[in-house]
Design an enzyme around this catalytic site. Sequence first.
Site, PDB file in Angstrom:
ATOM      1  N   GLY A  67       6.057   5.544   2.382  1.00 39.83           N
ATOM      2  CA  GLY A  67       6.802   4.611   3.220  1.00 39.83           C
ATOM      3  C   GLY A  67       5.790   3.723   3.924  1.00 39.83           C
ATOM      4  O   GLY A  67       5.029   4.200   4.758  1.00 39.83           O
ATOM      5  N   HIS A  68       5.731   2.468   3.520  1.00 37.86           N
ATOM      6  CA  HIS A  68       4.726   1.538   4.061  1.00 37.86           C
ATOM      7  C   HIS A  68       5.442   0.494   4.918  1.00 37.86           C
ATOM      8  O   HIS A  68       6.241  -0.293   4.417  1.00 37.86           O
ATOM      9  CB  HIS A  68       3.942   0.883   2.913  1.00 37.86           C
ATOM     10  CG  HIS A  68       3.146   1.880   2.108  1.00 37.86           C
ATOM     11  ND1 HIS A  68       2.443   1.544   0.981  1.00 37.86           N
ATOM     12  CD2 HIS A  68       2.939   3.201   2.286  1.00 37.86           C
ATOM     13  CE1 HIS A  68       1.838   2.628   0.505  1.00 37.86           C
ATOM     14  NE2 HIS A  68       2.137   3.649   1.275  1.00 37.86           N
ATOM     15  N   LYS A 110      -1.321   1.648   5.962  1.00 36.88           N
ATOM     16  CA  LYS A 110      -1.681   0.926   4.729  1.00 36.88           C
ATOM     17  C   LYS A 110      -0.795  -0.309   4.539  1.00 36.88           C
ATOM     18  O   LYS A 110      -1.275  -1.377   4.165  1.00 36.88           O
ATOM     19  CB  LYS A 110      -1.551   1.854   3.507  1.00 36.88           C
ATOM     20  CG  LYS A 110      -2.521   3.025   3.540  1.00 36.88           C
ATOM     21  CD  LYS A 110      -2.287   3.988   2.408  1.00 36.88           C
ATOM     22  CE  LYS A 110      -1.011   4.779   2.491  1.00 36.88           C
ATOM     23  NZ  LYS A 110      -0.920   5.741   3.607  1.00 36.88           N
ATOM     24  N   GLN A 146      -0.089   7.509   0.157  1.00 31.61           N
ATOM     25  CA  GLN A 146      -0.581   8.777   0.740  1.00 31.61           C
ATOM     26  C   GLN A 146      -2.015   8.608   1.258  1.00 31.61           C
ATOM     27  O   GLN A 146      -2.402   7.495   1.593  1.00 31.61           O
ATOM     28  CB  GLN A 146      -0.476   9.931  -0.283  1.00 31.61           C
ATOM     29  CG  GLN A 146       0.962  10.351  -0.590  1.00 31.61           C
ATOM     30  CD  GLN A 146       1.644   9.542  -1.673  1.00 31.61           C
ATOM     31  OE1 GLN A 146       1.084   9.315  -2.726  1.00 31.61           O
ATOM     32  NE2 GLN A 146       2.863   9.104  -1.420  1.00 31.61           N
ATOM     33  N   ASP A 181      -0.011   7.664   6.060  1.00 28.99           N
ATOM     34  CA  ASP A 181       0.576   6.953   7.198  1.00 28.99           C
ATOM     35  C   ASP A 181      -0.483   6.350   8.124  1.00 28.99           C
ATOM     36  O   ASP A 181      -0.284   6.250   9.343  1.00 28.99           O
ATOM     37  CB  ASP A 181       1.524   7.874   7.993  1.00 28.99           C
ATOM     38  CG  ASP A 181       2.618   8.441   7.111  1.00 28.99           C
ATOM     39  OD1 ASP A 181       3.094   7.696   6.227  1.00 28.99           O
ATOM     40  OD2 ASP A 181       2.983   9.613   7.291  1.00 28.99           O
TER      41      ASP A 181
END
Length: 456
Positions: free
Chosen positions: A59-60, A35, A234, A32
């Site tokens: 989750g990007h 990215k 990650q 987080d």
Amino acid sequence: MRPKLPAKEPGTPNGRIFRMSCTVVLGSQWGDEGKGKIVDSFAGQFDIVARYQGAHNAGHTVWIGGEKTVLHLIPSGILRQRYCVLGNGMVISPLAFNLELAMLAKKGIPTRETVAVSNRAHLIAPWHARLEEARATKIGTTGRGVGPAYADKADRIGIRAGDILQPDFGKIVNASLRETNRELMERGHGTVLSNIADQFMDEAENMAPFVCDTGELLRSALRKNCELLAESAQGTMLDIDHGTYPFVTSSNTTAGGACTGLGISTFSISHVVGICKAYVTRVGGGKLPTEMEETAGDKVVEAGQEFGASTGRRRRPGWLDLFQLKYAVEINGIQTLVMTKADVLGGLFKTIPLCAGYRYGGKLLDEYPSKHSVLEQVEPVYTEHAGWPEFGDCREYKDLPQAFRNYVRKVEDYLQVQVKVVSTGPGREQTIVRRDAHVAGLTWMDDLDLNRESAA
Ligand code: GDP
Ligand code: IMO
Ligand code: MG
């Protein structure tokens, strides 16, 4: 189906197997780090963006003109219409993949010609999440079945995306279901019904047109001089080998994973860019040595909206940990850093602690501990740094608060790595490339054009 690649001139032979034109962009902390935002900012300079590991545990988040998009599987380059590859190192839920395509279609973003899925990537079936629940791994996973899918891969009983195209796909799926039900029964859990397998196969068949040999596609693109950006999910400290085991994910998030997870040669990697927050966060279980006490943590969670983009869980904030970052720089070969979310700390604290080492058993550690039981007992050694005011609408590095620029200098001195880019907010345009920092070979960063949209 394989996407049409931009026609580029073949590179001149240089004694290497492939031209070195893959830049790896990875998380250098516990995930987080931003990215999604940074890959989106950089993607205009590349022909192809490829994810090399992970699943929809990621989750990007990307904000474009006040509109939020959260990507879980497809690389963030899709928002700039880059060719996007889901590499063999990933484990992919067909349902999550189809939902993501539908979400993008709703936003008017086409995917049929621009997305390719590796035939060697493994599939996450609905029963992988059931297995995860039954096995009750107590590390605070995302519950997406990621660990069990990678475990099946290592056990040589996984389902691969290439299997969707085979006449015996049904047999392979049923064998996986039978194995799962045997384990679920042994563990005293209810079994998975065969109609779930039918639904899974329907979802998987929708993926079929996207499946191809992406390793071959990427190697051929590199031969043609295409520029490749490898996007991680990650972060380094969640790497299954080098992270804070067992509180890690189940793949190699570090730079080496880009080669194994995409099927490209180590010679192809030209640069490694690490993304770090100006502080750290961790979601799920596991020690965070510099974890903030509650009052400070609550302030950061509120100001930085530190809630998981996949699960909505509160992230645990900590102070920037240079000892940890040094480890990430060394493992990944990070040549430059992008610092995100420093704006969040603006105006919140008079002083900001910076961790410069860990003390354990009265001594300063030389190496990052491999044992979680040691990590649980380390005492971070802090230096105090002056806090900085809010950033406002700064667009030039020189206009950012002096105290913040001094903070960056301390980070650079400690790590011996330049912070070339500073992100000052979630938006695309809130990205400052420092003209005063020069990183060998990264000239495209100096020319970073945040408005570049169309495919080459
Ligand atoms: P990722 O998993 O590394 O892509 O990061 P996430 O998207 O899960 O979390 C990062 C969050 O911070 C997202 O909500 C981004 O919109 C936001 N973000 C990224 N960079 C910045 C920044 O520089 N400042 C602020 N305030 N928010 C940022
Ligand atoms: P992005 O790409 C932060 C964490 C989980 C848990 C551990 C193992 O958005 O940075 P898993 O479901 O992977 O088996 O869970 O890893 N985790 C993440 N933490 N960001 C992520 O992805 C994460 N993906 C997994 O919270 O502690
Ligand atoms: Mg995330």
